[in-house]
Write a protein that holds these residues in place. Structure first.
Motif, short mmCIF file in Angstrom:
data_model
loop_
_atom_site.label_atom_id
_atom_site.label_comp_id
_atom_site.label_asym_id
_atom_site.label_seq_id
_atom_site.Cartn_x
_atom_site.Cartn_y
_atom_site.Cartn_z
N TYR A 333 38.47 37.83 52.58
CA TYR A 333 37.27 37.97 51.77
C TYR A 333 37.17 39.44 51.41
O TYR A 333 36.90 40.28 52.26
CB TYR A 333 36.02 37.54 52.54
N LEU A 334 37.41 39.76 50.14
CA LEU A 334 37.54 41.15 49.71
C LEU A 334 36.35 41.57 48.86
O LEU A 334 36.08 40.97 47.81
CB LEU A 334 38.84 41.33 48.92
N GLN A 335 35.68 42.61 49.29
CA GLN A 335 34.52 43.16 48.58
C GLN A 335 34.92 43.58 47.17
O GLN A 335 35.89 44.30 46.97
CB GLN A 335 33.99 44.36 49.37
N ALA A 336 34.17 43.10 46.18
CA ALA A 336 34.44 43.48 44.80
C ALA A 336 33.38 44.43 44.25
O ALA A 336 33.47 44.85 43.11
CB ALA A 336 34.51 42.23 43.92
N VAL A 378 42.94 35.43 48.33
CA VAL A 378 41.89 36.44 48.24
C VAL A 378 40.65 35.83 47.59
O VAL A 378 40.73 35.29 46.48
CB VAL A 378 42.36 37.66 47.44
N TYR A 379 39.53 35.91 48.30
CA TYR A 379 38.24 35.53 47.75
C TYR A 379 37.50 36.79 47.34
O TYR A 379 37.41 37.74 48.13
CB TYR A 379 37.39 34.79 48.79
N ALA A 380 37.01 36.81 46.10
CA ALA A 380 36.20 37.94 45.64
C ALA A 380 34.81 37.81 46.26
O ALA A 380 34.08 36.86 45.96
CB ALA A 380 36.11 37.95 44.12
N TRP A 381 34.46 38.74 47.11
CA TRP A 381 33.17 38.76 47.79
C TRP A 381 32.17 39.46 46.86
O TRP A 381 32.31 40.64 46.59
CB TRP A 381 33.34 39.45 49.13
N MET A 382 31.20 38.69 46.39
CA MET A 382 30.30 39.18 45.35
C MET A 382 28.83 38.91 45.69
O MET A 382 28.50 37.86 46.25
CB MET A 382 30.61 38.50 44.03
N SER A 443 41.66 34.02 44.19
CA SER A 443 41.76 32.58 44.40
C SER A 443 40.43 31.92 44.71
O SER A 443 40.34 30.69 44.71
CB SER A 443 42.73 32.27 45.56
N GLY A 444 39.41 32.71 45.01
CA GLY A 444 38.13 32.12 45.38
C GLY A 444 36.99 33.11 45.25
O GLY A 444 37.19 34.31 45.00
N LEU A 445 35.78 32.60 45.41
CA LEU A 445 34.57 33.41 45.41
C LEU A 445 33.87 33.24 46.74
O LEU A 445 33.70 32.11 47.23
CB LEU A 445 33.61 32.95 44.31
N LEU A 446 33.45 34.35 47.34
CA LEU A 446 32.53 34.31 48.47
C LEU A 446 31.18 34.82 47.99
O LEU A 446 31.06 35.99 47.62
CB LEU A 446 33.02 35.18 49.63
N PHE A 447 30.19 33.94 47.98
CA PHE A 447 28.85 34.35 47.59
C PHE A 447 28.18 35.02 48.79
O PHE A 447 28.07 34.45 49.87
CB PHE A 447 28.04 33.13 47.13
N HIS A 448 27.71 36.22 48.56
CA HIS A 448 27.18 37.13 49.58
C HIS A 448 25.91 36.56 50.22
O HIS A 448 25.28 35.63 49.69
CB HIS A 448 26.88 38.46 48.87
#
Length: 649
Positions: A333-336, A378-382, A443-448
């Protein structure tokens, strides 16, 4: 040279191999197999190859097990309702137009009477005899690929149909300032001299021009326009699909595995036949046997990588890549967004966008390197609501408001947030998510965890109008709270609203990244006390039903648990009580005690992970990963994060 006597013997032997028969697939369901080069001598670097005898084994097994190899025309007929597909239907495709399609595959197609699709790259095909062509980053002889006369012969046989594999999109192009090449069909070209990306309009024109040239070449040499495009590297988006459709190619194919339904041909899935795949591999693929994917996550602050000194920034990235590979995890989960003050709100972003400053054009670089060099998803952490605009920005005043600022809410504090009930706010945040999808690979989204509304929020005038007009509630928070019926209704609607809002954001991303998965942070208190939905606007059942994964913040020290182990046991048991809950829940532990500002020992984290796993937890992660200081300790955390079934012993 193919020895047909040997192959005939092999065909007979395959017929008696003792694989159990497979159940028939549902009507109009079919599977597409994606092959590449067929050769018996040494494989070229980077080329996916299969031996001739293995392809014979594949073809023979398909026949003996009752699979029906179908043509693209049969797929179209089923799509148009003219006739259904047979049970266990399989479509064969061969990418790149290698010479072996004519010398090795075509004779076998005639022998088995199997139809197939071959996808050709226009620029390679149009090169003259004796020339060399750019195959990805190498220069290879043009003779590696089919000639147009060979293609015409196969098409005229009625067994082979030609699909476009683009004119010149089978390559990477410069996609960020750090020099990464990414698939040409979906990346915005970066110009190093000007320091600018190509515009959205220029990108669309480039794709349309390329596909048009491919269509013209195929029609000129075969007399038939292609009706299918197979995307190079399996990389496509909704815009490329729409361009292809407008040009007459209504069938498009990627490389995401799985079965298909003939009712939708816009983005067919294909089973990628790996290099040197065996017959057993094919059997496994056609059974759609996918071992349960267990998630192992490290959540990473991009703020740790960022440095004003580019050399040091690259050193930081190297430390992260080495650590992720050593950890053996499969997800990051990578901070964007940039959050150097740690308040949970984005004042700047790590990708070019229309609304906030860019701290550094860094997210795409790190996400791509993690994917290519560490092999992780990698999930974009947003943030969902936590965006901080400057005071002079027209949207800065539309923040979430509390009815009684002097009275503390039960919900979490510390996240500056924008109101999701204001349409201009929603549009701006939606555009930010679109810009992320255009600019970066993930590859994905992580909703904060900023996606919450407390039991006193949102009290802004725009929110009150929304409650009145959409939910038939009083135009006053005080009046809503005085009525248990209104309060419960308000709480449920807020939960549903935030879920729907994140789904809308995911859909805007899927315009450019069609196959992304979603995860959303959930406060553990809501799991342990479902009535707290009123305090957060969150619900475990709603999350499990709405996202691929629910990332529960399993952080006992943050929650002030007197006995962390008992607290974790209660958490996992509560989730286990929900049917399917453990399959789709990631337990995210904390590696830092933020109240005392001290790291938590790696052996403590490993013990907590093993405790969770012994009690049924399947997916584990932790936050934060300090790859610069090496915390948590690799020797300890590897044991806790291991995917080995024996690691709990």
């Amino acid at each position: 040279m193919i020895r047909w006597a040997d192959l005939a013997l092999l065909i007979i032997m395959i017929g008696v191999i003792g694989f159990s028969p497979l159940p028939a697939m549902a009507e109009n369901r079919f599977t597409v197999l994606a092959y590449h080069d067929i050769r018996d001598e040494g494989a070229e670097p980077g080329v996916v190859t299969l031996r001739t005898e293995t392809l014979v084994a594949h073809f023979s097994w398909l026949r003996e097990q009752g699979y029906k190899v179908i043509s693209l025309e049969e797929v179209v007929a089923a799509n148009e309702g003219r006739r259904p597909l047979p049970d266990n239907a399989v479509l064969l495709t061969f990418d790149d137009g290698y010479q072996s399609m004519y010398t090795r595959v075509y004779p076998l197609l005639k022998l088995f009477n199997y139809p197939a699709v071959v996808a050709v790259v226009g620029k390679w095909m149009e090169a003259g005899s004796g020339e060399r062509v750019a195959y990805d980053k190498e220069q290879v002889p043009r003779e590696r690929f089919l000639s147009w006369s060979q293609v015409k012969e196969m098409v005229d046989s009625g067994l082979v149909e030609v699909a476009s594999h683009s004119d010149d999109l089978h390559q990477g192009l410069l996609a960020n300032p750090q020099g990464n090449d990414q698939p040409a069909a979906t990346a915005l070209r970066y110009d190093a001299e000007s320091g600018r990306y190509e515009t959205a309009e220029a990108y669309l024109q480039r794709i349309r021009r390329d596909l048009s040239q491919s269509i013209q070449a195929i029609e000129r040499h075969t007399g038939r326009k292609p009706r299918a495009v197979i995307w190079p590297y399996g990389s496509y988006n909704r815009e490329t699909v729409e361009i292809a459709r407008s040009l007459g190619m209504t069938i498009t194919m990627g490389l995401d595995g799985g079965p298909n339904d003939a009712s939708d041909l816009s983005a067919l899935r294909r089973v990628f036949i790996m290099h040197n795949a065996s017959l057993a591999d094919l059997v496994s693929d056609l059974r759609h046997f996918v071992p349960p994917r267990r998630i192992r996550v490290a959540q990473v602050d991009l703020d740790y990588i960022f440095d004003e000194d580019p050399a040091r920034q690259e050193q930081n990235l190297g430390l992260l890549l080495d650590r992720v590979k050593q950890l053996g995890i499969n997800t990051v989960y990578l901070q964007a967004f940039a959050d150097p003050d740690g308040n949970g709100s984005a004042e700047a972003l790590y990708f070019p966008n229309r609304h906030l400053p860019v701290r550094a054009d860094l997210f795409n670089r790190v996400a791509w390197q993690l994917h290519k060099r560490a092999g992780v998803q990698v999930y974009a952490w947003m943030p969902v609501l936590g965006f901080t605009f400057k005071e002079d920005h027209p949207l800065s005043k539309f923040s979430v408001q509390t009815e009684a600022p002097t009275r503390a809410s039960h919900g979490p504090t510390g996240h500056p947030r924008l109101s999701p009930f204001h349409p201009a706010v929603r549009e701006a945040i939606g555009e930010i998510y679109e810009d992320l999808a255009k600019q970066a690979y993930f590859s994905g989204l992580l909703f904060h965890d900023d996606a919450y509304l407390s039991d006193f929020e949102d009290a802004g005038p725009w929110a009150l109008v929304y409650y009145r007009d959409r939910w038939s509630l009083p135009h006053s928070i005080a009046e809503i709270r005085r009525s248990p019926e209104f309060r419960d209704k308000w709480s449920r609607h807020k939960t549903e609203f935030l879920v729907d809002w994140t789904k809308e954001l995911a859909d805007r991303v899927r315009k450019f990244r069609p196959e992304i998965k979603t995860a959303r942070n959930l406060y553990a208190g809501v799991v342990l006390n479902p009535e707290w939905e009123q305090w957060f606007g969150q619900s475990l059942p709603a999350f499990l039903a709405s996202y691929d994964y629910t990332a529960v913040m399993a952080m006992p020290y943050l929650e002030g648990a007197e006995n962390p182990d008992e607290w974790l046991l209660a958490l996992v048991r509560r989730i286990a009580a929900v049917p399917g809950g453990l399959d789709r829940t990631v337990f995210e532990l904390q590696s830092v005690d933020w109240k005392t500002k001290t790291p938590i020992e790696g052996k403590t984290l490993a013990r907590q992970m093993q405790l969770l796993r012994r009690n049924g937890a399947l997916n584990l992660g932790y936050y934060p990963d300090d790859f610069i200081k090496g915390h948590p300790e690799l020797s300890e955390i590897q044991r806790g994060m291991s995917l080995s079934p024996n690691s709990n012993k």
